[in-house]
Design an enzyme around this catalytic site. Structure first.
Site, PDB file in Angstrom:
ATOM      1  N   LYS A 105       0.824  -1.203   0.000  1.00  0.00           N
ATOM      2  CA  LYS A 105       0.000   0.000   0.000  1.00  0.00           C
ATOM      3  C   LYS A 105       0.865   1.262   0.000  1.00  0.00           C
ATOM      4  O   LYS A 105       1.914   1.318   0.641  1.00  0.00           O
ATOM      5  CB  LYS A 105      -0.920  -0.019   1.223  1.00  0.00           C
ATOM      6  N   SER A 135      -9.560   2.796   2.785  1.00  0.00           N
ATOM      7  CA  SER A 135      -8.494   3.425   2.005  1.00  0.00           C
ATOM      8  C   SER A 135      -7.589   2.424   1.294  1.00  0.00           C
ATOM      9  O   SER A 135      -6.709   2.826   0.533  1.00  0.00           O
ATOM     10  CB  SER A 135      -7.647   4.292   2.942  1.00  0.00           C
ATOM     11  N   SER A 158     -10.597   0.434   6.760  1.00  0.00           N
ATOM     12  CA  SER A 158      -9.952   0.600   5.454  1.00  0.00           C
ATOM     13  C   SER A 158      -9.495  -0.677   4.780  1.00  0.00           C
ATOM     14  O   SER A 158      -9.099  -0.650   3.617  1.00  0.00           O
ATOM     15  CB  SER A 158      -8.757   1.557   5.588  1.00  0.00           C
TER      16      SER A 158
END
Length: 474
Positions: free
Chosen positions: A82, A157, A181
């Site tokens: 990520k 996210s 997320s």
């Protein structure tokens, strides 16, 4: 005949161990697939795709030769990291134009764990600015979308990670979760999304969340793959301020155990927003309670364990965490951040030090009360989201960040509860809407009881399999 990307991550790892394929072959397969899929989709999933570095890494892994019995079963399997995680020598923008040219000099604990396991990173997965919103629409880049309907959001996210796994661009990926997320994008993309218990995965070297809401975790197509990645990520480092107790064995082994007869609490009343839940989500929730009962578990309706008074306290902490990202910015960088980030950062900056300390203490008291209320139960069931994945742009409101924030709460009215309590939680793609869109159901367990959580999740997967479902973009 199945393509390599049709296989689970564990199946791919087994082929590598047997010598039937190499890490180089598997990496090339995924890079070629990324080149074939629609460019807009791939650019929405990846903030930075680095084929040359992936090929170098794959050659390094292949050169080691057959892996030993103690090695990760995911050794040689391609993944991605990520864009919030530090990766030495690899561009890391935290989803923001303010860090467009930033290249870290160190890697964080998550990146190091993935490397130590012998996995191959294809690059960085997309995230919204500083990982704050529940949708992934970073400035100047395509949105991360679900492959079930590319006009709809992948969530956030960790939207890029989920978008990549769901379209077969990688078989498994790491995400992070401070308010849902990992679980939100897993639900949007028809995947398994596992948020571990607080302290299970090291925050080395930044330790940037003094509230204790956020942790890394797994996004995968199967429970077993999610468990295997948790085995890769889990573990304490010498500088960690706190840590979870060691499991009895591997999390992968736990996913193969019978959970026994469990007492399961359930509620579908939204926690952080007064919102009408989509009837298809409620129908899926009811079907899940019936499925759990049919498997021999005792399912009981319970009141919402966190009171409405906790919501503004959580928002205060969330705003301060955003301010911690924006305060160090230069004036030029601050001009580049999104209106939502600026609005939240200003809210956080207005909170005094004593007010922040009191908010953390109050949030922990709310968490303690919830943990006591839920202590008689092995598992808690809720829906993951209030509706099916929304169209891209349906939540984002640059003209009115306050409305944007409220819309996020209405979309995700349950997920942040388990960040507050620190409990492990998992979203499972048990159901689909009439239009074929994923509907996730969320299970949470007592702190540090990921093994039981994974055992039950695997039992549900066996009872109502989803692995062979394929989105239109596959």
């Amino acid at each position: 005949m199945a393509d390599l990307h049709d296989l689970t991550a564990l199946e791919q790892g087994a082929l590598i161990r047997s010598g039937e394929i190499s890490a180089v072959e598997l990496t090339e397969h995924y890079l070629e697939r990324a080149a074939r899929l629609p460019r807009e989709y791939v650019d929405g999933a990846f903030a930075f795709l680095d084929p040359d570095a992936a090929r170098r890494r794959a050659r390094e892994v292949a050169a080691v030769g057959p892996v030993g019995d103690g090695a990760s079963p995911l050794a040689g399997v391609p993944t991605a990291i990520k864009d919030l995680n530090l990766t030495r020598g690899v561009p890391t923008a935290f989803g923001s134009p303010a860090f467009a040219d930033y290249v870290p000099e160190v890697s964080d604990g998550v990146t190091l764990a993935i490397e130590d396991a012998g996995m191959v990173s294809l690059g960085k997965t997309s995230t919204p600015e500083f990982g704050s919103p529940c949708y992934t629409e970073p400035e100047g880049r395509p949105a991360a979308v679900t492959p079930w309907d590319t006009s709809r959001m992948a969530g956030g996210s960790s939207g890029g990670a989920a978008s990549a796994v769901a379209a077969g661009l990688v078989s498994v990926a790491q995400g992070s979760d401070g308010g849902g997320s990992i679980r939100i994008p897993a639900a949007c993309c028809g995947l398994v999304g596992l948020k571990p218990t607080r302290g299970r995965i090291s925050g080395f070297p930044m330790y940037g969340d003094p509230v204790g809401l956020a942790t890394s975790g797994s996004i995968a197509r199967t429970v077993a793959d999610a468990a295997a990645l948790l085995d890769v990520l889990a573990g304490r480092r010498a500088g960690d301020p706190a840590w979870a107790p060691e499991p009895s064995g591997t999390f992968l082994a736990a996913a193969g155990r019978d959970p026994g007869r469990l007492r399961i609490a359930c509620f579908d009343t939204p926690v952080i927003a007064d919102v009408e839940v989509d009837p298809e989500v409620l129908a899926a929730y009811d079907a899940t309670t019936r499925l759990l009962s049919s498997l021999g578990h005792v399912v009981e309706d319970v009141p919402v364990p966190i009171p409405p008074e906790a919501v503004p306290v959580f928002e205060t902490c969330w705003a301060v965490l955003t301010a911690m990202s924006t305060v160090p910015l230069s004036a030029a960088q601050a001009e580049l951040v999104r209106p939502l980030t600026r609005w939240l950062g200003e809210r956080g900056t207005a909170v005094s030090g004593p007010e922040f300390g009191l908010a953390i203490g109050q949030l922990r008291r709310f968490a303690g009360e919830a943990l006591v209320a839920l202590a008689p139960y092995d598992i808690v069931l809720t829906p993951t989201l209030a509706t099916v994945p929304l169209p891209v742009g349906a939540i984002r409101d640059d003209a009115d960040p306050a409305a944007d924030f409220e819309a996020q709460k209405r979309f995700t009215p349950w997920t942040s509860a388990w960040n507050v309590t620190g409990m492990p939680a998992i979203s499972l793609p048990l159901h689909q809407s009439a239009a074929g869109l994923p509907i996730g159901m969320m299970l949470a367990a007592r702190p540090a009881e990921e093994e039981l959580l994974l055992s039950l999740a695997a039992q549900l997967e066996a009872a109502l399999p989803w692995q062979d479902r394929r989105p239109p973009l596959w």
